[in-house]
Design a protein around this motif. Structure first.
Motif, short mmCIF file in Angstrom:
data_model
loop_
_atom_site.label_atom_id
_atom_site.label_comp_id
_atom_site.label_asym_id
_atom_site.label_seq_id
_atom_site.Cartn_x
_atom_site.Cartn_y
_atom_site.Cartn_z
N PHE A 92 -6.00 11.20 -3.68
CA PHE A 92 -5.12 11.34 -2.53
C PHE A 92 -5.15 10.11 -1.63
O PHE A 92 -4.11 9.69 -1.13
CB PHE A 92 -5.43 12.61 -1.74
N ASP A 93 -6.31 9.51 -1.44
CA ASP A 93 -6.37 8.28 -0.65
C ASP A 93 -5.49 7.21 -1.28
O ASP A 93 -4.75 6.50 -0.59
CB ASP A 93 -7.81 7.76 -0.55
N THR A 94 -5.56 7.10 -2.59
CA THR A 94 -4.80 6.08 -3.31
C THR A 94 -3.31 6.35 -3.28
O THR A 94 -2.50 5.47 -2.97
CB THR A 94 -5.29 5.98 -4.77
N VAL A 95 -2.92 7.56 -3.61
CA VAL A 95 -1.49 7.87 -3.70
C VAL A 95 -0.86 7.90 -2.30
O VAL A 95 0.31 7.53 -2.14
CB VAL A 95 -1.25 9.16 -4.52
N ASP A 96 -1.62 8.32 -1.29
CA ASP A 96 -1.10 8.24 0.09
C ASP A 96 -0.82 6.78 0.45
O ASP A 96 0.23 6.46 1.02
CB ASP A 96 -2.10 8.82 1.10
N PHE A 97 -1.75 5.91 0.13
CA PHE A 97 -1.59 4.48 0.41
C PHE A 97 -0.37 3.91 -0.31
O PHE A 97 0.44 3.18 0.27
CB PHE A 97 -2.87 3.74 0.00
N LEU A 98 -0.22 4.27 -1.59
CA LEU A 98 0.92 3.78 -2.36
C LEU A 98 2.24 4.31 -1.82
O LEU A 98 3.23 3.57 -1.74
CB LEU A 98 0.78 4.23 -3.82
N SER A 99 2.26 5.56 -1.45
CA SER A 99 3.47 6.17 -0.90
C SER A 99 3.92 5.44 0.36
O SER A 99 5.09 5.08 0.50
CB SER A 99 3.19 7.64 -0.58
N VAL A 100 2.99 5.20 1.25
CA VAL A 100 3.32 4.49 2.49
C VAL A 100 3.76 3.06 2.17
O VAL A 100 4.73 2.55 2.74
CB VAL A 100 2.11 4.50 3.46
N PHE A 102 5.20 1.83 -0.60
CA PHE A 102 6.54 1.77 -1.17
C PHE A 102 7.62 2.11 -0.15
O PHE A 102 8.66 1.47 -0.10
CB PHE A 102 6.67 2.67 -2.40
N ARG A 103 7.37 3.13 0.67
CA ARG A 103 8.38 3.49 1.67
C ARG A 103 8.56 2.35 2.68
O ARG A 103 9.68 2.05 3.09
CB ARG A 103 8.01 4.80 2.37
N TYR A 104 7.47 1.70 3.05
CA TYR A 104 7.56 0.56 3.97
C TYR A 104 8.33 -0.59 3.32
O TYR A 104 9.22 -1.19 3.93
CB TYR A 104 6.15 0.10 4.37
N LYS A 105 7.99 -0.90 2.07
CA LYS A 105 8.66 -2.01 1.38
C LYS A 105 10.15 -1.74 1.21
O LYS A 105 10.97 -2.64 1.37
CB LYS A 105 7.98 -2.29 0.04
N ILE A 106 10.51 -0.51 0.89
CA ILE A 106 11.92 -0.15 0.75
C ILE A 106 12.63 -0.35 2.09
O ILE A 106 13.71 -0.95 2.15
CB ILE A 106 12.07 1.30 0.24
N SER A 107 12.03 0.13 3.13
CA SER A 107 12.61 0.01 4.47
C SER A 107 12.76 -1.46 4.87
O SER A 107 13.80 -1.88 5.39
CB SER A 107 11.73 0.74 5.48
#
Length: 185
Positions: A92-100, A102-107
């Motif tokens: 969860f620590d890893t996937v939470d970090f990745l999720s944030v 990717f969403r930041y990079k997309i934005s």
């Protein structure tokens, strides 16, 4: 004495192994996509803690201590359960970090373009824009249900979260660079 590979422990071992392999794959990806290729230490700490519990279990299994077999088996099971909990938190620590990430990079990559500009070159963005507003709620729901003590199948939660991050967010991020930006520039 029951050894950890025996039938009673197969499900536990399978979960530990599968979560660890998934976390490692995502962790390496998170390093590559993080800003300045920085290392994210929290999942590594959780995996180290999981290893500590696995070592304790095997130490008890292989030692010549005179505790009765039932106590040894219980100690082994408790430590393997704790190892699973640490692996779960590492995921969860890893996937939470990745999720944030990717969403930041997309934005960030799309911030200089209007919705209409993007739609004019990539009509599918209309669906993606809607999906990008739904994903945070789905992630929040998965994070809310992430309790290792939950009776829900933990691999189901992991699979759903990984699918959102890899099959959707990473896919869309790549699509932006491969298809959308060349048309916008």
């Amino acid at each position: 004495m029951i050894i950890p590979e025996e039938k009673e422990y197969i499900g536990l071992w399978n979960n530990i192994i599968e979560i660890h392999k998934c976390t490692k794959e995502l962790y390496l990806l998170s390093e590559e996509y993080s800003e300045n290729l920085k290392m994210f230490i929290q999942p590594i700490k959780e995996m180290r803690d999981a290893l500590e519990h696995i070592i304790r279990a095997y130490d008890k299994l292989l030692s010549n201590e005179s505790l009765d077999e039932k106590d040894n088996d219980e100690y082994i099971k408790i430590n393997l359960d704790k190892a699973l909990g640490h692996e779960y938190r590492a995921f969860f620590d890893t996937v939470d970090f990745l999720s944030v990430t990717f969403r930041y990079k997309i934005s960030e990559v799309l911030k200089d373009y209007s919705y209409n500009e993007i739609i004019s070159v990539y009509p599918d963005y209309e669906e993606w824009a809607v999906r990008l507003t739904e994903i945070p709620e789905e992630i929040a729901d998965l994070r809310k249900r992430k309790d290792i003590g939950n009776t829900e199948d933990i691999t189901s939660i992991i699979d759903k979260y990984k699918k959102i991050v890899i099959d959707e967010l990473l896919y869309f991020y790549k699509t932006i660079y491969r298809e959308i930006l060349p048309l916008l520039n």
